[in-house]
Design a protein around this motif. Structure first.
Motif, short mmCIF file in Angstrom:
data_model
loop_
_atom_site.label_atom_id
_atom_site.label_comp_id
_atom_site.label_asym_id
_atom_site.label_seq_id
_atom_site.Cartn_x
_atom_site.Cartn_y
_atom_site.Cartn_z
N PRO A 518 0.93 -1.06 -0.08
CA PRO A 518 0.34 -0.16 -0.08
C PRO A 518 0.75 1.45 -0.12
CG PRO A 518 -0.52 -1.07 1.25
CD PRO A 518 0.52 -2.28 0.85
N PRO A 519 0.86 2.34 -0.40
CA PRO A 519 1.01 2.92 -0.62
C PRO A 519 1.60 4.10 0.92
CG PRO A 519 -1.03 4.17 -1.52
CD PRO A 519 -0.82 2.58 -1.63
N GLU A 520 1.15 3.91 1.30
CA GLU A 520 0.73 4.14 2.95
C GLU A 520 2.22 3.47 3.66
OE1 GLU A 520 -1.78 3.73 1.61
OE2 GLU A 520 -3.39 5.16 1.91
N GLU A 521 2.79 2.40 3.21
CA GLU A 521 3.32 1.23 3.55
C GLU A 521 5.39 1.81 2.26
OE1 GLU A 521 1.92 -2.58 4.05
OE2 GLU A 521 -0.10 -1.95 5.08
N LEU A 522 4.93 1.78 1.39
CA LEU A 522 5.81 2.30 0.73
C LEU A 522 7.01 2.98 1.11
CD1 LEU A 522 6.94 1.95 -2.40
CD2 LEU A 522 5.79 3.62 -2.95
N VAL A 523 6.44 3.98 1.73
CA VAL A 523 7.77 5.04 2.20
C VAL A 523 8.92 4.30 3.59
CG1 VAL A 523 6.43 7.36 1.78
CG2 VAL A 523 5.93 6.14 3.95
N SER A 524 8.33 2.90 4.03
CA SER A 524 8.70 2.96 4.98
C SER A 524 9.54 1.31 4.69
CB SER A 524 7.97 2.37 6.23
OG SER A 524 6.94 1.77 6.41
N ILE A 525 9.37 0.94 3.61
CA ILE A 525 10.17 -0.09 2.71
C ILE A 525 11.73 0.49 2.53
CG2 ILE A 525 10.80 -1.82 0.95
CD1 ILE A 525 7.14 -1.62 0.67
N ALA A 526 12.79 -0.41 3.04
CA ALA A 526 14.00 -0.25 3.03
C ALA A 526 14.36 -0.80 2.19
CB ALA A 526 13.99 -1.10 4.56
N VAL A 527 15.11 -0.08 1.45
CA VAL A 527 16.26 0.00 0.78
C VAL A 527 17.06 -0.27 0.36
CG1 VAL A 527 17.43 0.38 -1.75
CG2 VAL A 527 15.50 1.49 -0.76
N LYS A 528 17.08 -2.19 1.20
CA LYS A 528 18.91 -3.07 1.04
C LYS A 528 20.09 -3.27 0.73
CE LYS A 528 17.81 -6.82 2.78
NZ LYS A 528 16.76 -8.24 3.84
N ALA A 529 19.92 -2.55 -0.74
CA ALA A 529 21.37 -2.26 -1.67
C ALA A 529 20.63 -1.49 -2.69
CB ALA A 529 21.48 -3.39 -1.70
N THR A 530 21.77 -1.16 -3.20
CA THR A 530 21.86 -0.29 -4.47
C THR A 530 22.85 -0.73 -5.35
OG1 THR A 530 20.43 1.88 -3.53
CG2 THR A 530 20.68 1.98 -6.18
N PHE A 531 22.62 -1.37 -6.54
CA PHE A 531 24.06 -1.54 -7.32
C PHE A 531 23.43 0.04 -8.46
CE2 PHE A 531 23.02 -5.09 -4.86
CZ PHE A 531 24.42 -5.42 -4.81
N VAL A 532 25.07 0.13 -8.80
CA VAL A 532 25.17 1.14 -10.01
C VAL A 532 26.40 -0.18 -11.21
CG1 VAL A 532 26.17 3.44 -11.19
CG2 VAL A 532 24.98 3.31 -9.12
N ALA A 533 25.70 -0.08 -11.99
CA ALA A 533 26.54 -1.60 -13.23
C ALA A 533 27.17 -2.20 -12.46
CB ALA A 533 27.81 0.01 -13.70
N GLY A 534 26.50 -2.82 -11.74
CA GLY A 534 26.91 -3.93 -11.37
C GLY A 534 27.70 -4.04 -9.79
N ARG A 535 27.69 -2.06 -9.19
CA ARG A 535 28.63 -1.92 -8.17
C ARG A 535 28.10 -1.71 -6.88
NH1 ARG A 535 31.06 3.23 -6.77
NH2 ARG A 535 30.16 4.32 -8.96
#
Length: 537
Positions: A518-535
């Protein structure tokens, strides 16, 4: 299918890999080689894949991986200059403003500048003026940017320090607002007027700028952003980024577009200079495209509307002759340079759209976008789909500007035209390409917040009524506006904004599925990792 000898630099597995609305289903593994997605498969496939000597394998239990999020409209370097000092976003009237400035002045020596930002114009009974600033800080020059960064208010000491004692010869709608006797009120409209005073304030060192910029980019990467586009550029950007890259890697990829203005003055770039800058940059940043302004903002009466606002303002472009904008855009198009045009009012949007619609079409022609598009009737909505112009919108700003009781400047000036504000879903259903951005620091940089607001049409929390609820987008449309649609801006369809073999391995790992939350919960979903060009950044 890879051969038994194929090696991967990165193997990533998760509960779900989102390959887009039309991509393969059931994917739970990605193999990356040389910064690109090389193969998609299942967990069993991943167990058979081989890692290169320095390769990495990551498993994110319960997570959903999407194509890396991209914000196509930010102002990271110049925005950081603007958010120095005290955040006045919670100030609601001049009494509170005086108290905030008094507290800040108590920390400083006499003569030291007080810099503020994020002040709403509604804090003043009428137009912003210097009197509360003088009262709150009689011994310190004060310069405060209003929340939209298109206007500021300066104290008497700040005006004196800058040598601003009366009218100034300024281009377009820029204005040093005066009292009837010709004295500056302190209200400064648009960039040229603001620059008169801000240029007298102390500047940050390159070291300070570099530290702040790296921290901002790290914060963006932590919310899943893998690339961003700064729609301002000057030499200070280059020296700041060069210092960062002499010491470390940028945690995301950054594009910059210099501004071509109504009247080229000191510090602005000419047509030939912008052409010459294209392609310059560093390891993870580059200069691409050109930025135009066709108008200002509704709140300050500097937008360009088909009909005057409730105060009789917002009736002209920032270009003294808008046909000069048309000629410039046509020239950049012929040179293969993509453009982004700031156009908030419906007259500004229509003018930009007419120029773009008449440009020669070809398979390799640059893509042109119109930024903000806050006010549009049905005719303009259809025009985007027909012309191929991209609607690059910031729903977070439009929704934050809305007041259900009509009490703020935006709604008061627009009157009964509020039914035309930020018609995101109408654009999508008409067949237009719609990309989302933040316009940071004016809007929230966290894409989870913007996507949630676009789905609910209201600021989360509180009792705000939705703004045109029929314009709410689906979860899939919101995610596509941060991925696939942004790739279309750069002519990078299939290369950016998707998870597919041959695409750049820019990946955002959510702790839960952003398409089902739900959109109200979207803001609290953690981003566990971000990869840029596989890095992993």
């Amino acid at each position: 299918m890879s051969s038994p000898d194929t090696e991967f630099d990165l193997i990533l597995t998760a509960k779900r890999i989102d390959t887009g609305e039309h991509g393969p289903t059931g994917v739970t593994a990605i193999g990356v080689r040389s910064g690109e997605v090389a193969e998609l498969g299942s967990g069993d496939d991943a167990d058979r894949w081989r890692l290169s000597e320095n390769g990495e394998r990551h498993h994110f239990a319960g997570a959903t991986v999407s194509a890396g999020l991209s914000d196509p409209h930010t102002h990271p370097v110049h925005g950081l200059l603007g958010v120095r000092g005290i955040d006045l976003g919670e100030v609601r009237d001049t009494d509170q403003l005086v108290l905030a400035l008094s507290a800040e002045a108590a920390r400083l020596k006499a003569g030291e500048w007080i810099i503020g930002w994020n002040l709403r114009p509604e804090a003043f009974a009428g137009d912003p003026a210097r009197e509360p600033l003088d009262l709150g800080s009689p011994k310190n020059p004060v310069f405060i940017r209003l929340f939209d960064f298109h206007a500021a208010v300066a104290s008497s000491l700040a005006l004196q320090a800058a040598g601003v004692f009366g009218a100034a010869d300024l281009p377009g709608t820029a204005e040093v607002v005066l009292t009837p006797d010709g004295t500056p009120t302190g209200y400064l409209k648009e960039f040229a007027a603001m620059k008169l005073v801000e240029s007298a304030a102390p500047v940050q060192s390159v070291r300070e700028r570099a530290d702040a910029l790296l921290a901002l980019f790290q914060q963006m990467a932590a919310t899943g952003i893998t690339s961003t586009h700064s729609l301002t550029y000057d030499a200070s950007c280059a020296e700041t980024l060069e210092l960062i890259e002499s010491e470390t890697e940028l945690p995301l990829r950054v594009r910059f577009s210099p501004v071509y203005r109504n009247e080229v003055r000191d510090g602005d770039y000419s047509y030939n200079e912008i052409i010459a800058l294209q392609g310059h940059g560093g390891r993870n940043w580059s200069i691409e495209g050109v930025k135009f302004f066709l108008d200002g903002t509704v709140e300050n009466g500097t937008a360009w509307l088909q009909e005057a606002d409730a105060l009789g303002e917002s009736v002209r472009s920032v270009w003294d002759d808008p046909e000069r904008y048309s000629e410039a855009l046509r020239a950049f198009h012929a040179a293969g340079i993509a453009s982004a045009t700031h156009a908030i009012g419906d007259a500004a949007v229509r003018h930009a759209l007419d120029v773009i619609a008449a440009l020669p079409a070809s398979a390799d022609a640059p893509r042109h976008r119109i930024e903000h598009v806050e006010i549009a009737d049905d005719d303009l909505v259809r025009g985007f789909a027909e012309s191929g112009a991209i609607a690059s919108m910031q729903p977070g700003i439009s929704i934050m500007s809305f007041g259900a009781d009509g009490s703020n400047h935006f709604m008061h000036r627009l009157g009964d035209r509020h039914e035309q504000i930020a018609r995101v879903r109408s654009f999508i259903e008409a067949g237009a390409v719609v990309a989302f951005g933040s316009d940071w620091p004016i809007g929230p940089s966290d894409p989870r917040v913007v996507m949630a607001m676009a789905r609910t049409r209201r600021a989360l929390g509180g009792d705000m009524e939705p703004l045109l609820p029929d314009e709410a987008v689906t979860a899939r449309q919101a995610l596509a506006a941060y991925t696939e649609s942004v790739a279309t801006i750069y002519g990078a369809d299939g290369v950016e904004g998707v998870i597919a073999p041959g695409a750049r391995a820019d990946l955002t790992v959510f702790a839960a599925d952003p398409l089902t939350a739900p959109p109200e919960e979207l803001v609290s979903i953690a981003v566990k990792a971000t990869f840029v060009a596989g890095r992993r950044v």
